[in-house]
Design an enzyme around this catalytic site. Sequence first.
Site: not given
Length: 305
Positions: A26, A28, A236
Amino acid sequence: MPESARLTASIPSVDPALQPRLVVTDLDGSLLDHHSYDFSPAAPWLARLKQMGVPVIPVTSKTRAELIPLREALGLTATPFIAENGAVIGLPPGWCHARLDRPGSGRDGVVIKHPGVDIGFIRARLKVWRERLDIRFTRMGEMSVPEVMELTGLDAVRARDARQREGSEPLLWEDTAAALETFRAALEGDGLELTQGGRFWHVMGRSADKGTAVEWLIKRFTALRGRAPLSLGLGDGPNDITMLEAVDQAVVIRGCHDLAVEPRITSLYRTEATGPTGWAEGVDYWWGRDDRRLAAAEKGDAIVL
């Protein structure tokens, strides 16, 4: 080892010094800082992985337009990417199959795959369900560039790129939790799904999630290289769960949010740090210890995948 780490270690049956490797990540809140988009804490590991010949593949809610400058800044132009949470897959020339892929028409020769449905269909169904269910949400496509800038912290150029959707639509939910579940069920009847990101909810085709796209790329890697890789995934947010369940080893990076991220995988590590610092912590946990292949790369020896 931090007390928050959860791990049931599984030792690969193949010597890790010989097995090819693959990283899916991922952006961001993971490889990129949630607020500043800085990635400098992860830069040493990115350089190390590049030297080893390990592909690092961005798997993100960002659009293909947003990824063009980001891939250049991160030094990842030779690796594939997954955009819009799995709705868009980009293959550089080295990942293309001579009989299965038409030559890319972009400036970098990337071949684009669309596993999901067209953005026009998604927007049409969103219009229908908003009116029929009398629910409240705002699509990114309805926002002005300044509004996107304020919500995301992006500059004007990147905010415009974020609005160039191909196979998914981010939206701000402005109604109740009960209405959200009714909306989710309605979308499922259209073959669409709703997934939660860090800032937005995302609507896309049911077959276009991050995990499905990662599984497809792992199969492509295996077909081209003749051997399955040891795969590491880092994320996250809730929309990273399917990606983390598609890899051999997973890292949940501590997020700047209170959202639950509970992938069903035994080889799982949870970081103490957030953002790119947590990203480096996670890679170091899995691959930074007593590994002959890493030691060879640091000495400058040739690594053959």
